[in-house]
Structure formats: C-alpha cells, structure tokens
Design an enzyme around this catalytic site. Structure first.
Site, PDB file in Angstrom:
ATOM      1  N   HIS A 201       0.765  -1.245  -0.090  1.00  0.00           N
ATOM      2  CA  HIS A 201      -0.051   0.025   0.014  1.00  0.00           C
ATOM      3  C   HIS A 201       0.880   1.266  -0.112  1.00  0.00           C
ATOM      4  O   HIS A 201       0.180   2.501  -0.074  1.00  0.00           O
ATOM      5  CB  HIS A 201      -0.924   0.288   1.267  1.00  0.00           C
TER       6      HIS A 201
HETATM    7  C1  UD1 Z   1      -2.350   5.061   6.260  1.00  0.00           C
HETATM    8  C2  UD1 Z   1      -0.888   5.772   6.831  1.00  0.00           C
HETATM    9  C3  UD1 Z   1       0.210   4.550   6.613  1.00  0.00           C
HETATM   10  C4  UD1 Z   1      -0.321   3.311   7.127  1.00  0.00           C
HETATM   11  C5  UD1 Z   1      -1.603   2.577   6.401  1.00  0.00           C
HETATM   12  C6  UD1 Z   1      -2.252   1.451   6.979  1.00  0.00           C
HETATM   13  C7  UD1 Z   1      -0.512   8.062   6.714  1.00  0.00           C
HETATM   14  C8  UD1 Z   1       0.385   9.039   6.176  1.00  0.00           C
HETATM   15  N1  UD1 Z   1      -0.306   6.756   6.163  1.00  0.00           N
HETATM   16  O1  UD1 Z   1      -1.940   5.117   4.915  1.00  0.00           O
HETATM   17  O2  UD1 Z   1       1.259   4.773   7.556  1.00  0.00           O
HETATM   18  O3  UD1 Z   1       0.618   2.422   6.962  1.00  0.00           O
HETATM   19  O4  UD1 Z   1      -2.764   3.891   6.892  1.00  0.00           O
HETATM   20  O5  UD1 Z   1      -3.396   1.145   6.253  1.00  0.00           O
HETATM   21  O6  UD1 Z   1      -1.046   8.470   7.802  1.00  0.00           O
HETATM   22  N2  UD1 Z   1      -9.323   4.242   2.275  1.00  0.00           N
HETATM   23  C9  UD1 Z   1     -10.882   3.590   2.158  1.00  0.00           C
HETATM   24  N3  UD1 Z   1     -11.205   3.085   3.538  1.00  0.00           N
HETATM   25  C10 UD1 Z   1     -10.552   3.322   4.420  1.00  0.00           C
HETATM   26  C11 UD1 Z   1      -9.327   4.223   4.386  1.00  0.00           C
HETATM   27  C12 UD1 Z   1      -8.793   4.468   3.246  1.00  0.00           C
HETATM   28  O7  UD1 Z   1     -11.195   3.370   0.773  1.00  0.00           O
HETATM   29  O8  UD1 Z   1     -11.172   3.075   5.639  1.00  0.00           O
HETATM   30  C13 UD1 Z   1      -8.826   4.802   1.080  1.00  0.00           C
HETATM   31  C14 UD1 Z   1      -9.247   6.205   0.668  1.00  0.00           C
HETATM   32  O9  UD1 Z   1      -9.635   6.445  -0.587  1.00  0.00           O
HETATM   33  C15 UD1 Z   1      -7.765   7.040   0.836  1.00  0.00           C
HETATM   34  C16 UD1 Z   1      -6.621   5.981   0.626  1.00  0.00           C
HETATM   35  O10 UD1 Z   1      -7.169   4.512   0.861  1.00  0.00           O
HETATM   36  O11 UD1 Z   1      -7.662   7.846  -0.044  1.00  0.00           O
HETATM   37  C17 UD1 Z   1      -5.554   6.064   1.489  1.00  0.00           C
HETATM   38  O12 UD1 Z   1      -5.980   6.185   2.932  1.00  0.00           O
HETATM   39  P1  UD1 Z   1      -5.087   7.274   3.767  1.00  0.00           P
HETATM   40  O13 UD1 Z   1      -5.500   7.189   5.408  1.00  0.00           O
HETATM   41  O14 UD1 Z   1      -4.898   8.532   3.149  1.00  0.00           O
HETATM   42  O15 UD1 Z   1      -3.572   6.319   3.599  1.00  0.00           O
HETATM   43  P2  UD1 Z   1      -3.063   5.077   3.749  1.00  0.00           P
HETATM   44  O16 UD1 Z   1      -2.459   4.561   2.364  1.00  0.00           O
HETATM   45  O17 UD1 Z   1      -4.252   3.938   4.381  1.00  0.00           O
END
Ligand code: UD1
Length: 355
Positions: A201
């Site tokens: 990811h």
């Molecule tokens: C975040 C953390 C990362 C951690 C990871 C674990 C930061 C900078 N990054 O990254 O360190 O390893 O979480 O998962 O905080 N999304 C969904 N559903 C959810 C959550 C996210 O669909 O419940 C999608 C959203 O479209 C979002 C993307 O996933 O844009 C990324 O989510 P985000 O929290 O921004 O970062 P992660 O890549 O999950």
C-alpha cells in the site's frame, strides 16, 4: 489522571489496545478514546475495535480521506475543541500516521502533554510521509515510548532529552502475543498448505503505474511457484482499477480483520510486504519476510529478525524467495522487550513519572 488516546488508522488500533487495557486495570486512570476517522471502512477500522476489545470511541472526528495537508488540517481543527472540552492530563498518540502528528501539534499549542507510543523509529527517508510524521511528533512529544534501542539512539541524536525517553518494548507485539492462540484456532478456509502472503500500500509502490505493474507482474511469476494470497488495501485496489491492471490470476481478497490476518501470517511460507508493522510481526512469528522498500524504520527486524529488504528490485525478490523455498531463509531471533508487556510498562511510566 485523565488520559486521552488518539487513534485513526488501522495500524494504530493494535498499539493502543494493550495500553488502554493496562490503564483500565489501574484505578488511578480515567480514559477517553478519540477516533479521527482517517480510516472509516468497517474492515479497516470497526472490525479491529471488535476483535481487539477496544472500547467504542467516545468521539469520532469523521475526517475521512483527502490530501495529506487536507487530512492533517481537518484532524487538527476538529480535534482542538475536543481537547479544550475534555481537558486531559496527557494525550497519547500512536505510530506515524497523519492522525498522530495532527493530534500532537494541536496538544503542543494548547500546552497539553503528549506521549508518543512507538517513538524514535527512523527510515532516514524524508520522501516517506510517515517519516515526516515521526520527526515532527517526536520533537513535540513530552514522553517518548520506544520499542527498541535504535529508537533511543535516534532520539538522543536529534537532541531529545534522555529524561523523556522510556524504552518499553513493542506495544503492537503485546496484541499479537495475546491473540495468537485465538488466531491459531481459525480454520484454513480452503487456503493452500504453502503460500506467499502479500500486502502492498506504500505510495512509492502503488501510486506509480509502471512500478505497480512491475510488482504485480512479479507476483504473477511467484504465483507459478507458490500460491499468492493478497488482501488488498483500498488505496491499492483503487490504483489497480485506475491503471487498468489485469489481476485475474492473483488470489485477491478484501482487507482482513486482525485475527484472520494474524492466522494468515503465522501459516505463510513467506510474507511479501511494504508495511511497517508486518516486518515486526513476521520477526516475532519467525516467518521469513521480504520487504519491497529501500529502507526501513525498523532495522532491528533485518538485523536480528527474519526481514530482508529487497528494494524495488524484482530480481532480488525472486532470488531471496528461492532461498526461502530451499529452506535457507533467515531464522532470526525476537528482539528484547517484545514480550507482551509493553502496555504494562507504559502504564508504569505514566503512574510514576507523569502523575
Ligand atoms: C495510512 C498511513 C500509513 C499506514 C496505512 C495503513 C499516513 C500518512 N499513512 O496510509 O502509514 O501504513 O494507513 O493502512 O497516515 N481508504 C478507504 N477506506 C478506509 C481508509 C482509506 O477506502 O477506511 C482509501 C481512501 O480512498 C484513501 C486511501 O485509501 O484515499 C488511503 O488512505 P489514507 O489514510 O490516506 O492512507 P493509507 O494509504 O491508508
């Protein structure tokens, strides 16, 4: 003493659970749990609260997704009134996600003390958003709980006073130690006897179409030798769709709840990942781990554990995988203080030094 915990994203939950539990058993503490809502899907958040036995959040800021600036700012502006209303004696933040740094910034400006669980980890790579979050959070924190000796050394080098640093061990491993016996009761559910478990990811791997195609192509080749089992993070699923990559021959799953994923790790022949926490969990489980990153903020997993960094070099991935399949993978040892008691040590420190 009133302790306010801030959690927001999947990797926070298993670190907070043992601290909340250790404090719950001591009468001198009152606790409030704030969920920022950074992760909001049931299988990225709700199911973790259930399986880990974390009390339902007292407050959910429901910030959702967005750019880093937007998400961080949104958490800050929604969290500030909560701190003003609840007036905690100390706020505990976990790991290195955007929720961690946002909450630490709010508290510092309100002169509310901050404790950072999993302090001192450094990859040395400032292109990684989490590295920025770690650096800033550790400069702001009043009490820093480190999982291993390298964490202390990094903090001292950055000028953090030794009086603020407490080496307590790895809180995430507390949760693993507690729930491994439960995980081992899970049925195998039609999984092959030998398989490679994959998670991906990191923006550096999945946000670039060529890189993601290259990695998935290599996984298809691995799949010819050893079945690939791949629970897909929402970010990665979005990118696969956006880049139109064909994954028909890979066994893609939804993100797994904690206990189910732990069972998958414990039974894997090898884990291929770009996660931070999984490098540690595989070291504890003594399962070989190949990490698709150039660096790690958890060097102890490569120095004494089962982790090998392969960078983004897919030839190296295949060479290291062959070694593992021939039984020549790293055996590794478990680092000191990764023993299931970090939560209790954190509670001891809060009782003795922060009260
Ligand atoms: C975040 C953390 C990362 C951690 C990871 C674990 C930061 C900078 N990054 O990254 O360190 O390893 O979480 O998962 O905080 N999304 C969904 N559903 C959810 C959550 C996210 O669909 O419940 C999608 C959203 O479209 C979002 C993307 O996933 O844009 C990324 O989510 P985000 O929290 O921004 O970062 P992660 O890549 O999950």
């Amino acid at each position: 003493m009133h302790i306010l915990h801030v959690v927001g994203a999947r990797p926070n939950f298993m670190k907070a659970a043992p601290v909340i539990e250790a404090l719950r058993k001591r009468s001198s503490f009152r606790q409030t749990v704030v969920h920022t809502g950074q992760h909001y899907d049931k299988n990225m958040s709700g199911v973790f609260f259930e399986q880990l036995g974390i009390p339902a959040p007292d407050v959910n800021l429901e910030v959702g997704s967005g750019s880093h600036a937007h998400q961080t700012a949104e958490i800050m502006s929604r969290f500030e009134p909560v701190v003003l209303e609840k007036r905690p004696d100390i706020v505990l933040v976990y790991g290195d996600v955007n929720s961690t740094v946002a909450a630490a910034l709010v508290c510092s400006k309100l002169l509310v003390r901050v404790g950072h669980v999993e302090a001192g980890l450094r990859s040395g790579d400032r292109t990684m958003p989490e590295e920025i979050n770690r650096l800033v959070t550790d400069q702001l924190a009043d009490v820093l709980f480190t999982p291993s000796e390298d964490g202390d050394a990094n903090l001292l080098r950055e000028g953090v006073s030794s009086e603020k640093i407490f080496r307590v061990g790895n809180a995430m491993i507390d949760t693993l130690v507690r729930l491994l016996p439960v995980a081992m009761q899970c049925k195998k559910n039609g999984l092959p006897d030998r398989y490679a478990l994959v998670t991906l990811h990191r923006p550096s791997n999945v946000d670039d179409s060529e890189m993601l195609k290259n990695i998935l192509q290599s996984l298809l080749e691995v799949n010819a030798q050893l079945s690939v089992v791949f629970p897909v993070h929402p970010r990665t699923r979005q990118r696969i769709a956006e880049f139109g990559i064909n994954t028909a021959n890979l066994h893609l799953l939804e993100p797994k709840p904690y206990i189910d994923f732990l069972a998958l790790q414990a039974r894997a022949a090898v884990v291929i990942t770009d996660s931070g926490g999984i490098q540690e969990e595989t070291t504890y489980l003594r399962v070989p781990c190949l990490t698709i990153r150039q660096n790690t903020e958890r060097p102890v997993t490569a120095d004494v554990g089962t982790n090998v960094l392969v960078g983004q070099d897919m030839r190296k991935l295949r060479t290291e995988l062959s070694k593992i399949l021939e039984g020549k993978g790293k055996q590794g040892t478990v680092p000191p203080l990764w023993d299931g008691r970090a939560g209790e040590r954190i509670a001891d420190v809060l009782e003795r030094f922060v009260a």
